[in-house]
Design an enzyme around this catalytic site. Structure first.
Site, PDB file in Angstrom:
ATOM      1  N   GLY A 215       0.987  -1.480   0.007  1.00  0.00           N
ATOM      2  CA  GLY A 215       0.067  -0.339  -0.463  1.00  0.00           C
ATOM      3  C   GLY A 215       0.843   1.313  -0.036  1.00  0.00           C
ATOM      4  O   GLY A 215       1.826   1.282  -0.731  1.00  0.00           O
ATOM      5  N   SER A 216       0.238   2.224   1.196  1.00  0.00           N
ATOM      6  CA  SER A 216       1.018   3.424   0.357  1.00  0.00           C
ATOM      7  C   SER A 216       2.196   3.642   1.195  1.00  0.00           C
ATOM      8  O   SER A 216       2.613   4.588   0.949  1.00  0.00           O
ATOM      9  CB  SER A 216      -0.393   4.841   1.873  1.00  0.00           C
ATOM     10  OG  SER A 216      -1.301   5.171   0.402  1.00  0.00           O
ATOM     11  N   THR A 217       2.738   2.674   2.050  1.00  0.00           N
ATOM     12  CA  THR A 217       4.246   2.210   2.493  1.00  0.00           C
ATOM     13  C   THR A 217       4.922   1.713   1.187  1.00  0.00           C
ATOM     14  O   THR A 217       6.105   2.754   1.864  1.00  0.00           O
ATOM     15  CB  THR A 217       4.538   1.677   3.678  1.00  0.00           C
ATOM     16  OG1 THR A 217       4.121  -0.032   2.545  1.00  0.00           O
ATOM     17  CG2 THR A 217       3.778   1.507   4.998  1.00  0.00           C
TER      18      THR A 217
END
Length: 486
Positions: A215-217
């Protein structure tokens, strides 16, 4: 009469020669296959005839051995078995060994030649060395904080010391007690069947053997690639970033969870995790640069060992632009272990240098003499040091005033990045909550801990899951434990 005696003597000589030839065949030619034959119990009897060496955490054993008086005499025991199972693995007389029990089996069982006082000593004396000990890099306080933070939820935590690669915590939940697999009784067989048949997969080491969409990591990797490529040169300059963003070559529109992402600056988009900004940024940076940067962080590395083998994290090297856009926000086929994402955070904290993660500090004989030590080793330079400095600044702002405020520690400099990863058919699965972070104590020149947390949280309501809400508090507890234990 003499002729018959000569014939008998010659026949006896032939029998003796045949006997010697057969003995040579059995003892020399076939010795290896006979030793390995499952029906040969001599090796197992010898192997379990003495206590196994211990695995140590903070200098204290988390394993032991129990004298049963049976033919396979000593069984393995574990202290806080579920807490340390992802580190120790199990040593079973029936089902073999896993993780450190497997990779350091020679030391622990006493069969490693390095344990002998002199070369070939055991071959001459026909003796077996006492089992040696394995000192891990794990910090007990950090391990307990990670395990308690997950609180039974499905997920994993990995924590590293950025400057050395030492693994400070490695937790997977739900877990199991490896002592249930020690011995040869019927309950051991039932435990094996139960653990392997459980839908929660308690024996799966989610920290190093399970990959998830990050995801956004993953936007940390995308930002690093873009900054190194000069796709973006000014953190605060507006960009040509539409919201929503139509994926190249499709009619599919990507949207955001927050406002203000249209033409946002990199600093704003990173702080509030704008999907449209980073999807377009990955496309603008290009597949070649994105692939090289991901590889430099450790993605697609099939040879990583800690010393147990680690599942390779994936970033596709052949994609169209729409797929690249989704991959740049940690979706599509991009997948990472929690250990890999801890390495990403550690690289930012360590000036862009990725250190080889390691779980063993040193091995010793049973009386404490050092057999081997494991030092820090650089794997790659993931990004320019100046890029790492700018990413540290942006990660710090995520915690101070962005989506990661739940990880803030008073008086400590903390940087982080949240992530909520969709998965399943048509993204119908409960999203995974991610948080990666690092912490630097007052007076320290560099951060001393980097953490990655993923929470599967299958029992939670879909709308309640976020990296900042579910995963950041766990990362905070682990960072506090590491800083407090120094």
């Amino acid at each position: 009469m003499t002729r018959y005696i000569r014939h008998a003597a010659a026949f006896c000589a032939l029998l003796l020669i045949a006997l010697l030839v057969n003995a040579t065949r059995v003892q020399v030619v076939q010795s290896g296959s006979l030793d390995a034959n499952p029906a040969n119990r001599r090796n197992a009897i010898v192997r379990f005839d003495q206590p196994r060496g211990d695995i140590l955490v903070d200098g204290r054993p988390v394993t032991g051995s129990k004298d049963t008086g049976e033919q396979l005499r000593y069984e393995r025991t574990y202290k806080n078995g579920p807490l340390y199972a992802p580190v120790t693995g199990f040593a079973s007389q029936v089902y073999g060994t896993t993780f450190l029990e497997h990779s350091e089996d020679g030391i622990l069982s006493g069969t490693d030649p390095m344990l002998a006082p002199f070369p070939l000593w055991n071959d001459i004396t026909r003796t077996q060395n006492p089992g040696g000990h394995v000192q891990t890099t794990i910090k007990a306080a950090a391990q307990r904080a990670a395990y308690a933070g997950l609180g039974g939820k499905r997920g994993a935590v990995a924590a590293l010391e950025p400057s050395t690669g030492k693994i400070l915590a490695l937790v997977s939940a739900p877990s199991y007690d490896p002592e249930r697999l020690s011995g040869t009784s019927a309950p051991v067989a039932r435990a094996w069947a139960e653990l392997n048949g459980s839908p929660s997969k308690p024996m799966l080491n989610r920290a190093i053997r399970q990959t998830y969409p990050p995801g956004s990591t993953f936007k940390v990797v995308t930002a690093a690639a873009a900054l190194d490529a000069d796709t973006v040169t000014d953190l605060d300059a507006p960009t040509r970033s539409p919201s929503p963003y139509t994926l190249p070559g499709t009619s599919t529109q990507l949207t955001n969870e927050v406002d203000g992402c249209a033409d946002a600056s990199l600093r704003y988009a990173f702080r509030w995790s704008c999907n449209t900004f980073f999807a377009k940024l990955g496309v603008d940076t290009g597949l070649g640069r994105m692939s090289r940067t991901a590889r430099n962080f450790g993605f697609n590395d099939r040879g990583l060992k800690i010393p147990s083998s680690v599942a390779p994290s994936n970033f596709d090297t052949s994609m169209d632009k729409a797929q690249l856009a989704l991959s740049s926000i940690g979706q599509y086929d991009t997948r990472a272990t929690p250990l890999q994402m801890a390495m990403v955070s550690a690289a930012v904290a360590n000036g862009g240098s990725v250190k080889s993660p390691r779980l063993v500090d040193r091995t010793t004989t049973d009386d404490g003499d050092v057999v081997d030590t494991t030092g820090a080793r650089s794997l790659r330079q993931a990004m320019n040091p100046n890029t790492a400095m700018r990413l540290r600044e942006m990660m710090q702002q995520v915690v101070e005033e962005g989506t990661g405020t739940n990880a803030a520690i008073p008086g400590v400099t903390v940087g982080g990045k949240t992530g909520t990863a969709q998965h399943g058919i048509d993204n119908s699965g409960t999203p995974y909550a991610w948080f990666i972070s690092w912490a630097q104590a007052p007076g320290d020149g560099e951060p001393s801990v980097a953490v990655a947390v993923v929470v599967e949280d299958a029992s939670a309501d879909r709308g309640d899951i976020s990296g900042g809400g579910s995963a950041a508090p766990i990362a905070k507890a682990v960072m506090e434990a590491v800083l407090g234990a120094r």
